[in-house]
Motif scaffolding. Sequence first.
Motif, PDB file in Angstrom:
ATOM      1  N   LYS A  52       0.826  -1.212   0.000  1.00  0.00           N
ATOM      2  CA  LYS A  52       0.000   0.000   0.000  1.00  0.00           C
ATOM      3  C   LYS A  52       0.859   1.261   0.000  1.00  0.00           C
ATOM      4  O   LYS A  52       0.535   2.243  -0.672  1.00  0.00           O
ATOM      5  CB  LYS A  52      -0.941  -0.003   1.201  1.00  0.00           C
ATOM      6  CG  LYS A  52      -2.189   0.839   0.983  1.00  0.00           C
ATOM      7  CD  LYS A  52      -3.318   0.419   1.889  1.00  0.00           C
ATOM      8  CE  LYS A  52      -4.641   1.000   1.427  1.00  0.00           C
ATOM      9  NZ  LYS A  52      -5.770   0.553   2.271  1.00  0.00           N
ATOM     10  N   ALA A  62       2.293   1.613  -3.537  1.00  0.00           N
ATOM     11  CA  ALA A  62       1.269   2.109  -4.457  1.00  0.00           C
ATOM     12  C   ALA A  62       1.018   3.599  -4.245  1.00  0.00           C
ATOM     13  O   ALA A  62       0.807   4.357  -5.203  1.00  0.00           O
ATOM     14  CB  ALA A  62      -0.025   1.321  -4.278  1.00  0.00           C
ATOM     15  N   LYS A  94       2.617   9.059 -11.429  1.00  0.00           N
ATOM     16  CA  LYS A  94       1.446   8.312 -11.885  1.00  0.00           C
ATOM     17  C   LYS A  94       1.323   8.374 -13.404  1.00  0.00           C
ATOM     18  O   LYS A  94       1.072   7.349 -14.065  1.00  0.00           O
ATOM     19  CB  LYS A  94       0.181   8.872 -11.229  1.00  0.00           C
ATOM     20  CG  LYS A  94      -1.094   8.140 -11.627  1.00  0.00           C
ATOM     21  CD  LYS A  94      -2.307   8.750 -10.940  1.00  0.00           C
ATOM     22  CE  LYS A  94      -3.584   8.036 -11.363  1.00  0.00           C
ATOM     23  NZ  LYS A  94      -4.787   8.637 -10.713  1.00  0.00           N
ATOM     24  N   LEU A 113       1.234  -4.927  -5.559  1.00  0.00           N
ATOM     25  CA  LEU A 113       1.279  -3.564  -6.089  1.00  0.00           C
ATOM     26  C   LEU A 113       0.417  -3.436  -7.339  1.00  0.00           C
ATOM     27  O   LEU A 113      -0.371  -2.487  -7.467  1.00  0.00           O
ATOM     28  CB  LEU A 113       2.727  -3.188  -6.414  1.00  0.00           C
ATOM     29  CG  LEU A 113       2.931  -1.871  -7.173  1.00  0.00           C
ATOM     30  CD1 LEU A 113       2.569  -0.680  -6.288  1.00  0.00           C
ATOM     31  CD2 LEU A 113       4.368  -1.754  -7.681  1.00  0.00           C
ATOM     32  N   LEU A 139      -3.185  -3.155  -6.498  1.00  0.00           N
ATOM     33  CA  LEU A 139      -3.559  -1.851  -5.947  1.00  0.00           C
ATOM     34  C   LEU A 139      -3.515  -0.751  -7.003  1.00  0.00           C
ATOM     35  O   LEU A 139      -4.257   0.236  -6.912  1.00  0.00           O
ATOM     36  CB  LEU A 139      -2.628  -1.501  -4.782  1.00  0.00           C
ATOM     37  CG  LEU A 139      -2.774  -2.384  -3.539  1.00  0.00           C
ATOM     38  CD1 LEU A 139      -1.688  -2.061  -2.521  1.00  0.00           C
ATOM     39  CD2 LEU A 139      -4.152  -2.216  -2.905  1.00  0.00           C
ATOM     40  N   LEU A 140      -2.657  -0.905  -8.008  1.00  0.00           N
ATOM     41  CA  LEU A 140      -2.609   0.072  -9.101  1.00  0.00           C
ATOM     42  C   LEU A 140      -3.738  -0.137 -10.105  1.00  0.00           C
ATOM     43  O   LEU A 140      -3.978   0.727 -10.951  1.00  0.00           O
ATOM     44  CB  LEU A 140      -1.268  -0.021  -9.840  1.00  0.00           C
ATOM     45  CG  LEU A 140      -0.009   0.383  -9.073  1.00  0.00           C
ATOM     46  CD1 LEU A 140       1.221   0.192  -9.956  1.00  0.00           C
ATOM     47  CD2 LEU A 140      -0.093   1.826  -8.586  1.00  0.00           C
ATOM     48  N   ARG A 147      -7.787  -7.965  -5.300  1.00  0.00           N
ATOM     49  CA  ARG A 147      -6.587  -7.622  -4.543  1.00  0.00           C
ATOM     50  C   ARG A 147      -6.179  -8.837  -3.707  1.00  0.00           C
ATOM     51  O   ARG A 147      -6.907  -9.830  -3.625  1.00  0.00           O
ATOM     52  CB  ARG A 147      -6.832  -6.408  -3.653  1.00  0.00           C
ATOM     53  CG  ARG A 147      -7.919  -6.585  -2.607  1.00  0.00           C
ATOM     54  CD  ARG A 147      -8.189  -5.283  -1.868  1.00  0.00           C
ATOM     55  NE  ARG A 147      -9.126  -5.439  -0.773  1.00  0.00           N
ATOM     56  CZ  ARG A 147     -10.440  -5.408  -0.897  1.00  0.00           C
ATOM     57  NH1 ARG A 147     -10.983  -5.226  -2.092  1.00  0.00           N
ATOM     58  NH2 ARG A 147     -11.222  -5.556   0.162  1.00  0.00           N
TER      59      ARG A 147
END
Length: 336
Positions: free
Chosen positions: A139, A142, A152, A175, A178-179, A194
Amino acid sequence: QIRIRYNDDAVLDEDMRVLRQEWEETGYQLERLQMNPACADAEKAAIYDRIAPAYSLPFQPEPAPKALLTAKDKPKVAILRDEGSNSDREMSSAFYAAGFEPWDITMTDLLAGRITLDGFRGIAAVGGFSYADVPESAKGWAATILFNDRIKDMFTAFYNRPDTFTLGICNGCQLFGLLGWVPWQGLEAEAQPRFVHNDSGRFESRWATVRVQDSPAIMLQGMSELVFGIHVDHGEGKLHFPDAAVREKVVGQNLVPLVYTDDSGVATKQYPFNPNGSPDGFAGLCSPDGRHLALMPHPERAFLPWQCHWLPQEMQGLEVSPWLKMFRNAYDWCVK
């Protein structure tokens, strides 16, 4: 059966499995106190009459030609890490052995503007415990991407370039979830798959057996039906689908390229063969175009035979393990 005789008297005549469970009983009781007791019970039952894993090798693993390793003009891959990452050396070695020019890239390098992703064909996000897995796995990593507009945009542009590929392993796999990079971009946060805490309630470090399935993943082409061992090291590896419709679409499009199996090579949710409880043995996801791959297990830690915890007799003469083909596939895709 174990038999011990002293002179003409039988001192011991007992099934080895019974004796082994007696020997392990104290450890088993301790396990029940420090993890999900149901998982401890499942492992005890599985060990009793466990057989050797049924590995299946549908192709002959080959090392990359030496000319590729000494070439001057190699495709570049960014071995991406953040604070608390690990396995970057193993990842670099695997890509180097396939003919790539691996670059050690930290998030600090990108944030400081010392380098960009423009010159790379691939990103490999490594395993580990970025930011000590606080508040949960990946987290913090990310957040360094999602909450910095320049970074980003850089990652989004790289993802969407048709000549790039990405690989996320373990922490890197978390990761990518989460992206929103796997299974595809554009899902609402509430529907995004996730990786959550293992059913066992603890970190799992094991030599597991997995099977490669048909999928569009470019790194796994020509590897379908491979059944082989692999390292797993994670505390949050259970693939969770908040939206059943997303899971159905993922399965329908063959976007689950790897599954955990039992000793017979059948996909399973049973612990300890499945170390985290992922549904139907799911061990990762890929994108519909196959360029983006996220796996919880560690192929980069097992691309050479001496890295493998166990090999059947007939495979002990391999020069490289079948996992090297993943990285060679990426090279072939880059230079085609």
